[in-house]
Design an enzyme around this catalytic site. Structure first.
Site, PDB file in Angstrom:
ATOM      1  N   ASP A 233     -10.321  -7.395  10.972  1.00  0.00           N
ATOM      2  CA  ASP A 233     -10.166  -8.822  11.252  1.00  0.00           C
ATOM      3  C   ASP A 233     -11.313  -9.337  12.123  1.00  0.00           C
ATOM      4  O   ASP A 233     -11.954 -10.336  11.804  1.00  0.00           O
ATOM      5  CB  ASP A 233      -8.799  -9.108  11.900  1.00  0.00           C
TER       6      ASP A 233
ATOM      7  N   ASP B 194       0.823  -1.210   0.000  1.00  0.00           N
ATOM      8  CA  ASP B 194       0.000   0.000   0.000  1.00  0.00           C
ATOM      9  C   ASP B 194       0.858   1.261   0.000  1.00  0.00           C
ATOM     10  O   ASP B 194       0.334   2.369  -0.101  1.00  0.00           O
ATOM     11  CB  ASP B 194      -0.953  -0.005   1.209  1.00  0.00           C
TER      12      ASP B 194
HETATM   13  O1  LIG Z   1      -3.741   0.770   4.775  1.00  0.00           O
HETATM   14  C1  LIG Z   1      -3.160  -0.206   5.261  1.00  0.00           C
HETATM   15  C2  LIG Z   1      -2.882  -0.333   6.642  1.00  0.00           C
HETATM   16  C3  LIG Z   1      -2.219  -1.465   7.099  1.00  0.00           C
HETATM   17  N1  LIG Z   1      -1.836  -2.421   6.227  1.00  0.00           N
HETATM   18  C4  LIG Z   1      -1.114  -3.628   6.713  1.00  0.00           C
HETATM   19  O2  LIG Z   1      -1.900  -4.263   7.717  1.00  0.00           O
HETATM   20  C5  LIG Z   1      -1.062  -4.933   8.618  1.00  0.00           C
HETATM   21  C6  LIG Z   1      -1.493  -4.627  10.036  1.00  0.00           C
HETATM   22  O3  LIG Z   1      -1.427  -3.243  10.265  1.00  0.00           O
HETATM   23  P1  LIG Z   1      -0.817  -2.619  11.592  1.00  0.00           P
HETATM   24  O4  LIG Z   1      -0.932  -1.169  11.498  1.00  0.00           O
HETATM   25  O5  LIG Z   1       0.500  -3.261  11.820  1.00  0.00           O
HETATM   26  O6  LIG Z   1      -1.866  -3.072  12.687  1.00  0.00           O
HETATM   27  P2  LIG Z   1      -1.648  -3.942  14.016  1.00  0.00           P
HETATM   28  O7  LIG Z   1      -2.476  -3.322  15.060  1.00  0.00           O
HETATM   29  O8  LIG Z   1      -0.250  -4.204  14.337  1.00  0.00           O
HETATM   30  O9  LIG Z   1      -2.295  -5.279  13.475  1.00  0.00           O
HETATM   31  C7  LIG Z   1      -3.276  -6.043  14.116  1.00  0.00           C
HETATM   32  O10 LIG Z   1      -4.559  -5.427  14.073  1.00  0.00           O
HETATM   33  C8  LIG Z   1      -5.044  -5.152  12.754  1.00  0.00           C
HETATM   34  C9  LIG Z   1      -6.429  -4.516  12.906  1.00  0.00           C
HETATM   35  O11 LIG Z   1      -7.222  -5.250  13.755  1.00  0.00           O
HETATM   36  C10 LIG Z   1      -5.079  -6.436  11.919  1.00  0.00           C
HETATM   37  O12 LIG Z   1      -5.441  -6.115  10.598  1.00  0.00           O
HETATM   38  C11 LIG Z   1      -3.726  -7.075  11.917  1.00  0.00           C
HETATM   39  O13 LIG Z   1      -3.715  -8.262  11.163  1.00  0.00           O
HETATM   40  C12 LIG Z   1      -3.309  -7.347  13.352  1.00  0.00           C
HETATM   41  O14 LIG Z   1      -2.023  -7.944  13.394  1.00  0.00           O
HETATM   42  C13 LIG Z   1       0.380  -4.506   8.309  1.00  0.00           C
HETATM   43  O15 LIG Z   1       1.030  -5.547   7.633  1.00  0.00           O
HETATM   44  C14 LIG Z   1       0.198  -3.305   7.407  1.00  0.00           C
HETATM   45  O16 LIG Z   1       1.229  -3.187   6.478  1.00  0.00           O
HETATM   46  C15 LIG Z   1      -2.106  -2.313   4.878  1.00  0.00           C
HETATM   47  O17 LIG Z   1      -1.748  -3.186   4.081  1.00  0.00           O
HETATM   48  N2  LIG Z   1      -2.761  -1.203   4.426  1.00  0.00           N
END
Ligand SMILES: O=c1ccn([C@@H]2O[C@H](COP(=O)(O)OP(=O)(O)O[C@H]3O[C@H](CO)[C@@H](O)[C@H](O)[C@H]3O)[C@@H](O)[C@H]2O)c(=O)[nH]1
Length: 587
Positions: A475, A141
């Site tokens: 999720d 992204d």
């Molecule tokens: O516009 C976006 C925003 C995030 N991501 C990806 O989504 C993942 C998770 O994003 P992150 O900001 O790291 O969120 P976390 O809070 O660490 O992630 C947890 O919480 C998220 C929301 O509940 C879930 O989507 C994830 O799988 C879960 O690991 C990462 O690989 C990002 O690169 C995208 O691809 N596009």
């Protein structure tokens, strides 16, 4: 055993569910519940003597008691699942194993350095599963030429790394972790040949890191690869306003069954972005991955991963297959727990999610099944496309859709509609590379389905179809939708742990993450998809609904408790997170 009866429920099971007996916990829960009930009764009986102060106390305690009951209900019948991957070969030949499309999402090359994504991809490409059954799709992204460049370089390194891991049965297949210990080891014992090859591999990995580091510090125009070459598609793109870029980095061109030889397909995708079109963060990225893989490989199963989690156990796909191939009951998805490396001592901010995984996770496993946690999860494609499970009479909802209906639901691509029709009927490819050049041939259609306009007249992101829009915790919302349709799920917890990732290490970073989760969960609670509604209108089990309410309450409680604890502790912990900033940086 004859392979013909591979799915026979009478043969030894591929996985089993064991109820857990936490008798002491239960006794304690009952005692606390009784104490709480007597406190509430006492308050009620004496309320008229004490006025408003007791009324406030009563409402706070009632809220706490409600929260407590949610927790007790969630934990009351804990269970765990045991899988037997060693029995898989008795049931199904290697070439009969289903294909898996593996998705990795990344969004920002600064907050999520490409070397982290590269390690995740390498660990997935090296899993112990027939290579021709695997395809790895990376969604970027950030539309970063650096990420693309790193993946191209990683695919070159993978040609050495993957055979090395398989030859020596290496346990940890993310090179940054494998080489981080003083004494690297082989699963096949030590030998001078192994030592030599390992040294060579370390050197090659060092070179890969140097190339990526150098590129990180430079303008792309001064890289080995320039915008005019392979990177031409990235010239003049703006991160939030650019056309789709899809690149087949590696295509496994074996026409026939190749067993362990070669590498899985590797495809880079940066979906189209336009300021006027909402991109729906990760949910949007996942839906694009689903569609692009649908027209390219259309595997019946999909694994999704955050870019900062690597496969720590090379057998993960086989563990998942134990559940997904078992004939006794068709599970909607298999979730592996999120575990983290580099934890702070005593985990002061609760980032390791220990309580959530050990107690609540086991409790939910004893009801309708694990929540979908966003990463480390295997979904059936047909479930993501909205299919309902077989009901009590043995019938599944209709699988036959007319082309018109498919186009209305899944958008205007005829090729995608065809692939979705096959997925819904369960006729997806068992092998991801059925014909030479298939991936390159489908890039044009893949570009179409990755466009930001594609979803406008379709059901993507709406209830039942794809990853769900409307909450920052896509999720939980997506998992809730699947449970609501009556599917159950399984938490699979093998040893060594399946996936490892990095969690925020600072208080403020944890707070931001908790706040985002709390907001997302609140969005679900106040929407039409509130679990309480689904209990009456759909097939969500009542105690599963209480578990969803518990996680909502818990997250909101944590997001307010962390600042208080920081104030009390006068914490001076520095802000050191990447993950908490990603949603902000991509908005
Ligand atoms: O516009 C976006 C925003 C995030 N991501 C990806 O989504 C993942 C998770 O994003 P992150 O900001 O790291 O969120 P976390 O809070 O660490 O992630 C947890 O919480 C998220 C929301 O509940 C879930 O989507 C994830 O799988 C879960 O690991 C990462 O690989 C990002 O690169 C995208 O691809 N596009």
């Amino acid at each position: 055993m004859a392979k013909a009866d591979r799915y026979s429920p009478s043969s030894s099971p591929l996985y089993e569910r064991f109820p857990l007996k936490y008798t002491n916990h239960r006794i304690l829960d009952v005692v606390v519940s009784l104490l709480l009930a007597s406190l509430l009764l006492y308050r009620l009986l004496h309320l008229h003597h004490h006025g408003i102060a007791w009324l406030i106390a009563l409402s706070c305690e009632s809220w706490f008691a409600f929260f407590w009951l949610l927790a007790v209900s969630t934990k009351w019948t804990p269970a765990e699942f045991k899988t037997y991957p060693e029995r898989l070969s008795e049931r199904v030949e290697e070439r009969g194993l289903p294909a898996v499309d593996m998705f990795v999402t990344t969004a920002d090359p600064v907050l999520e350095p490409p070397i982290i994504t590269v390690n995740t991809v390498l660990s997935l490409m090296a899993v112990d599963y027939p290579v021709s059954k695997l395809a790895c799709y990376v969604s970027d992204d950030g539309c970063s030429p650096l990420t693309y460049y790193s993946l191209v370089e990683a695919s070159k390194f993978a040609r050495l790394w993957v055979p090395f891991c398989k030859k020596y049965n290496v346990h940890v297949r993310a090179p940054f972790r494998y080489f981080s210990v003083a004494e690297v080891s082989s699963g096949n014992g030590e030998s001078s040949e192994f030592r030599q090859e390992c040294e060579k591999m370390k050197e090659e990995y060092g070179k890969l890191c140097c190339k990526i580091e150098e590129a990180t510090g430079k303008q792309p125009s001064s890289w080995d690869v320039t915008y005019s070459g392979d990177l031409a598609a990235f010239a003049h793109v703006e991160r939030r306003n650019h056309p789709t870029i899809i690149k087949v980095i590696w295509e496994n061109k074996y026409d026939t069954w190749a067993g362990e030889e070669g590498l899985p397909h590797l495809v880079y995708i940066s979906r189209e972005k336009h300021p006027e079109h909402p991109h729906h963060y990760r949910a949007g990225a996942m839906n694009v991955l689903t569609r692009v893989s649908g027209v390219m490989t259309n595997a019946p199963l999909m694994l999704n991963m955050d870019c900062d989690m690597y496969a720590n156990n090379p057998l993960i796909v086989r563990y998942a297959m134990c559940v997904l191939l078992d004939a006794r009951r068709e599970e909607g998805f298999v979730q592996f727990p999120q575990s983290f490396y580099g934890a702070l001592k005593d985990d002061p901010f609760g980032n390791q999610l220990v309580v959530l995984l050990q107690f609540v996770g086991a409790g939910i496993s004893g009801i309708q099944g694990a929540f979908y946690g966003g990463t480390g999860c295997f979904h059936r494609r047909k479930v993501i496309y909205g299919l309902c499970p077989v009901d009590n009479t043995g019938k599944q909802d209709r699988r036959e859709f007319s082309e018109k209906e498919l186009l209305r639901i899944f958008g205007t691509s005829i090729e995608f509609a065809e692939s979705a029709g096959l997925a819904l009927k369960g006729h997806t490819n068992s092998q991801t590379n059925t014909s030479r050049g298939r991936l390159l041939d489908s890039v044009e259609v893949a570009n179409q389905v990755a466009g930001c306009n594609y979803e406008s007249s379709s059901n993507w992101g709406k209830p039942n179809i794809g990853w769900q829009y409307g909450s920052t915790t896509e999720d939980v919302l997506t998992g809730l939708g699947i449970h609501t349709r009556g599917w159950s799920s399984v938490m699979c917890n093998p040893y060594p742990v399946a996936f490892l990732g990095c969690a925020p290490t600072g208080g403020p970073a944890s707070l931001t993450q908790q706040k985002r989760w709390a907001t997302g969960l609140l969005e679900i609670l106040i929407s039409g998809r509130n679990p309480l509604i689904s209990v009456f209108t759909a097939k969500l089990q009542f105690r599963q609904c209480l578990a969803y309410l518990w996680i909502n309450n818990n997250s909101n409680f944590l997001s307010s408790a962390i600042p208080s604890s920081l104030l009390i502790a006068s914490s001076t912990t520095p802000i050191s997170s990447r993950s908490c900033k990603i949603q902000e940086s991509t908005s």
